[in-house]
Design a protein around this motif. Structure first.
Motif, PDB file in Angstrom:
ATOM      1  N   VAL A  11     -10.630 -31.406  22.363  1.00 32.53           N
ATOM      2  CA  VAL A  11     -10.185 -30.910  23.660  1.00 32.53           C
ATOM      3  C   VAL A  11     -10.973 -31.652  24.727  1.00 32.53           C
ATOM      4  N   CYS A  12     -10.275 -32.472  25.519  1.00 30.49           N
ATOM      5  CA  CYS A  12     -10.931 -33.295  26.534  1.00 30.49           C
ATOM      6  C   CYS A  12     -10.954 -32.537  27.856  1.00 30.49           C
ATOM      7  N   GLN A  13     -12.145 -32.135  28.278  1.00 31.10           N
ATOM      8  CA  GLN A  13     -12.306 -31.304  29.471  1.00 31.10           C
ATOM      9  C   GLN A  13     -12.933 -32.105  30.605  1.00 31.10           C
ATOM     10  N   ARG A  14     -12.211 -32.158  31.734  1.00 30.56           N
ATOM     11  CA  ARG A  14     -12.794 -32.766  32.929  1.00 30.56           C
ATOM     12  C   ARG A  14     -13.628 -31.746  33.681  1.00 30.56           C
ATOM     13  N   SER A  15     -13.070 -30.570  33.862  1.00 27.83           N
ATOM     14  CA  SER A  15     -13.808 -29.466  34.473  1.00 27.83           C
ATOM     15  C   SER A  15     -13.337 -28.178  33.814  1.00 27.83           C
ATOM     16  N   PRO A  16     -14.237 -27.217  33.596  1.00 27.90           N
ATOM     17  CA  PRO A  16     -13.844 -25.975  32.906  1.00 27.90           C
ATOM     18  C   PRO A  16     -12.914 -25.126  33.759  1.00 27.90           C
ATOM     19  N   GLY A  17     -12.056 -24.379  33.088  1.00 29.27           N
ATOM     20  CA  GLY A  17     -11.153 -23.492  33.799  1.00 29.27           C
ATOM     21  C   GLY A  17     -11.774 -22.129  34.014  1.00 29.27           C
ATOM     22  N   PHE A  18     -11.326 -21.454  35.055  1.00 31.19           N
ATOM     23  CA  PHE A  18     -11.748 -20.078  35.296  1.00 31.19           C
ATOM     24  C   PHE A  18     -10.791 -19.187  34.525  1.00 31.19           C
ATOM     25  N   ILE A  19     -11.312 -18.535  33.484  1.00 30.79           N
ATOM     26  CA  ILE A  19     -10.457 -17.812  32.546  1.00 30.79           C
ATOM     27  C   ILE A  19     -10.694 -16.308  32.621  1.00 30.79           C
ATOM     28  N   ILE A  20      -9.591 -15.564  32.661  1.00 27.18           N
ATOM     29  CA  ILE A  20      -9.651 -14.099  32.556  1.00 27.18           C
ATOM     30  C   ILE A  20      -8.740 -13.680  31.415  1.00 27.18           C
ATOM     31  N   PRO A  21      -8.960 -12.496  30.826  1.00 26.23           N
ATOM     32  CA  PRO A  21      -8.193 -12.083  29.643  1.00 26.23           C
ATOM     33  C   PRO A  21      -6.696 -11.957  29.915  1.00 26.23           C
ATOM     34  N   ARG A  22      -5.930 -12.291  28.902  1.00 23.23           N
ATOM     35  CA  ARG A  22      -4.477 -12.135  28.953  1.00 23.23           C
ATOM     36  C   ARG A  22      -4.116 -10.767  28.389  1.00 23.23           C
ATOM     37  N   SER A  53      -6.487 -15.074  26.080  1.00 23.50           N
ATOM     38  CA  SER A  53      -7.464 -14.324  25.288  1.00 23.50           C
ATOM     39  C   SER A  53      -7.766 -14.996  23.953  1.00 23.50           C
ATOM     40  N   ASP A  54      -7.126 -16.132  23.678  1.00 22.08           N
ATOM     41  CA  ASP A  54      -7.356 -16.795  22.389  1.00 22.08           C
ATOM     42  C   ASP A  54      -7.804 -18.250  22.507  1.00 22.08           C
ATOM     43  N   TYR A  55      -8.058 -18.716  23.718  1.00 24.45           N
ATOM     44  CA  TYR A  55      -8.489 -20.106  23.894  1.00 24.45           C
ATOM     45  C   TYR A  55      -9.945 -20.297  23.475  1.00 24.45           C
ATOM     46  N   TYR A  56     -10.858 -19.469  23.978  1.00 22.14           N
ATOM     47  CA  TYR A  56     -12.268 -19.596  23.616  1.00 22.14           C
ATOM     48  C   TYR A  56     -12.496 -19.490  22.111  1.00 22.14           C
ATOM     49  N   PRO A  57     -11.890 -18.514  21.418  1.00 24.30           N
ATOM     50  CA  PRO A  57     -12.079 -18.452  19.959  1.00 24.30           C
ATOM     51  C   PRO A  57     -11.633 -19.722  19.250  1.00 24.30           C
ATOM     52  N   ALA A  58     -10.571 -20.373  19.766  1.00 19.24           N
ATOM     53  CA  ALA A  58     -10.093 -21.615  19.137  1.00 19.24           C
ATOM     54  C   ALA A  58     -11.143 -22.719  19.226  1.00 19.24           C
TER      55      ALA A  58
END
Length: 592
Positions: free
Chosen positions: A237-248, A334-339
């Protein structure tokens, strides 16, 4: 549903059992209104003209093979909406049949196709066709629209690949998210493996056992990654800048609830209103960095990171946002970080130096990393708007000349000075980042529909002409005030880049207020803000001088009463009922 009666050449509205007059559209190269695009906006505009004003001489030009727009294009694994399903539908065509709170791509596409079928739009549509140029004829007060036929059945009806349509009015419904971005990446053309943009997904390609790199960590990537992690051999996963994530927060809507809302429209309206109120309150969180709702978003993100990436301080540091909530589009998952914690997944934060034949060369390394496939979750060209079309307006001025200085400017987001009789849906500064965009699109379609109808009404005879466009100074002032407001929002925060902010800091895509505020903006057509010309212009100007403001009532969908208010009314009603019963009993006893 519109049903054709071949004997009388009428169309019957099966909902009202009444016949409506049809206009012959078999001329092929002449129409009153031409709509560019068959997505959410194009469907909405066509329905508005057909149902409210009985304007049936229309043509819809759609470059793909059917209705649906972005929901037809984006078929990547995990494609879904992050707006509540009951809110992600037209007010005039509510859909209680959505099976999830946050609907998936196929359900949304099925819904849009159903609406197009229900209102008989297929007879007006020309698929596999693309508008490539527009030329304004100042003498005839008409648009000459160049159409290229790319294939399909439509190719059988034209002699050659291109033809022209003459139109009195043109509405652009091409939107902001349909031209893929990222294909210009350095060295991409050299790559020897498979390249797929998320909006051009090849379902026939087998991911099993492949070494894959996905470029981007926005909403699209957050949906794709968890869906393919079990198939691929390895994923970077190529990340330029992290996303601001909240639960789905999503769940399956039970059949009994769908049946109940289908059988009880007032209940469905109340649910939609509740959802609208909730999402409108979300506006403060993404526009005011120092607000309590913004703090709540930070807390949600921090809690999600701490819980889902427990024991992985390396990942926690990499995914931590360095900007305020709302600075760029919020990712809901809600399942991106666990991946990311899977053994076959790497999160790469080094910049991409270039793409090579074998794979990707990252900053800090001279050797490329080999991959079988590259997924471009890099978004869209959101800054061009109508610039992707070859448009020539008044006095031979092109759109590129009109928009040559600074960001594209449009009066209330729907019309451009120098381009008569041309409306825009989902144009500059009309994007929302907190709620359903359909709320904006419907307001725009209602406003443009009223304008178009007024124009045709003012033209008394067949030879009458009339053109109108917003005044330049009025448009400049509107956009200046708008930018001043936008610069006081989190959208303008220097701590991040986004697809709605230009390099010079101008916010080109977003609207600063709530959806209701924008709806109210378009409730009043101020005809004094427009220039007019044509044989019917004098009479029209005299008419609008008497009534400068034309009212276009918006669809009021937010709740009139709060839950506590409804409860108070219910309790009050019960109290009145009990009181009435007691009085009735006393009177009855006295009579006895």
């Amino acid at each position: 549903m519109l049903l054709k009666d071949p004997a009388n050449f009428l169309v019957f509205d099966s909902f009202t059992a009444t016949a409506v007059k049809m206009v012959n559209t078999t001329g092929f190269t002449r129409t009153k209104v031409l709509i560019i695009g068959g997505g959410i906006s194009g469907i909405c505009m066509a329905v508005e003209l057909l149902t409210k004003y009985n304007i049936r001489d229309i043509v819809i030009i759609e470059k793909s093979g059917g209705f649906g727009g972005t929901w037809r294009d984006n078929i990547y694994p995990g494609a879904a909406c992050d707006v509540f399903s009951q809110l992600y539908s037209y007010s005039f065509a509510p859909h209680p049949g959505f099976t999830r709170l946050l609907p998936e791509q196929q359900e949304i596409l099925d819904y849009l196709v159903d609406v197009a079928q229900r209102y008989g739009l297929y007879r007006y549509a020309r698929f596999s066709s693309e508008v490539v140029k527009l030329r304004w004829d100042g003498e005839k007060m008409l648009w000459e629209v160049g159409v290229r036929v790319d294939g399909g059945k439509e190719r059988e009806y034209v002699d050659g690949a291109e033809y022209s349509i003459i139109a009195d009015f043109v509405v652009s419904a091409i939107g902001q998210t349909n031209v893929p971005k990222g294909l210009e990446m350095k060295g991409l053309e050299k790559f020897g493996g498979k390249v797929m943009h998320s909006a051009r997904w090849d379902r026939g390609f087998d991911l099993k056992g492949k070494k894959v790199a996905i470029i981007g960590t926005g909403s699209t990537a957050a949906q794709i990654v968890p869906k393919i992690v079990d198939e691929v051999a390895h994923l970077t996963v190529c990340q330029r800048s992290p996303g601001f994530i909240i639960p789905r927060v999503d769940y399956a809507i039970p059949q009994w609830q769908r049946t109940l809302t289908a059988c009880c429209p007032p209940l469905a309206k109340r649910i939609r209103a509740e959802m609208m109120n909730y999402r409108e309150r979300f506006h403060t969180a993404v526009t005011q960095a120092g607000s309590h709702p913004a703090d709540h978003m930070r807390a949600m993100n921090d809690e999600l990171v701490a819980r889902q990436l427990a024991g992985r301080p390396d990942l926690q540091e990499k995914v931590k946002p360095r900007y305020n909530p709302g600075c760029k589009r919020t990712v809901i998952t809600s399942d991106y970080y666990p991946a990311l914690t899977r053994s076959n997944v790497d999160l790469e934060t080094a910049s991409i130096k270039e793409v090579t034949v074998e794979g990707i060369k990252f900053e800090g390394s001279d050797e490329p990393r080999a991959y079988d496939m590259l997924i471009l979750a890099t978004g869209f060209d959101t800054f061009s708007f109508l610039k992707r079309l070859d448009i020539t307006g008044q006095n031979g001025r092109t759109l590129n000349e009109i928009w040559s200085v600074g960001a594209p400017k449009a009066y209330k987001g729907i019309m451009v000075p120098g381009l008569p009789n041309l409306g825009i849906l989902y144009g500059p500064n009309t994007n929302l980042s907190h709620t359903s965009l359909i709320l904006v699109i419907e307001a725009q379609a209602r406003c443009l529909g009223a304008m178009i109808n007024r124009m045709f009404t003012a033209r008394k005879g067949e030879t009458d002409t009339l053109a109108f466009w917003p005044k330049t100074d009025v448009t400049e002032h509107y956009c200046q005030v708008l930018q001043e407001r936008l610069q006081n929002t989190t959208f303008a925060d220097d701590s991040c880049t986004s697809w709605w902010k230009r390099e010079d800091g101008t916010i080109e895509n977003n609207w600063p207020g709530t959806a209701v505020e924008y709806q109210k903006l378009l409730e009043n057509i101020e005809w004094s803000d427009f220039e007019m010309e044509g044989t019917a212009a004098a009479g029209f100007e005299a008419d609008v001088t008497k009534r400068k403001t034309q009212k276009v009532p918006r669809v009021v969908e937010e709740t009139w009463f709060s839950r506590s208010g409804i409860a108070a009314l219910a309790l009050g009603g019960m109290a009145v009922g009990v009181g009435f019963a007691r009085v009735y009993r006393q009177l009855h006893l006295q009579i006895l």
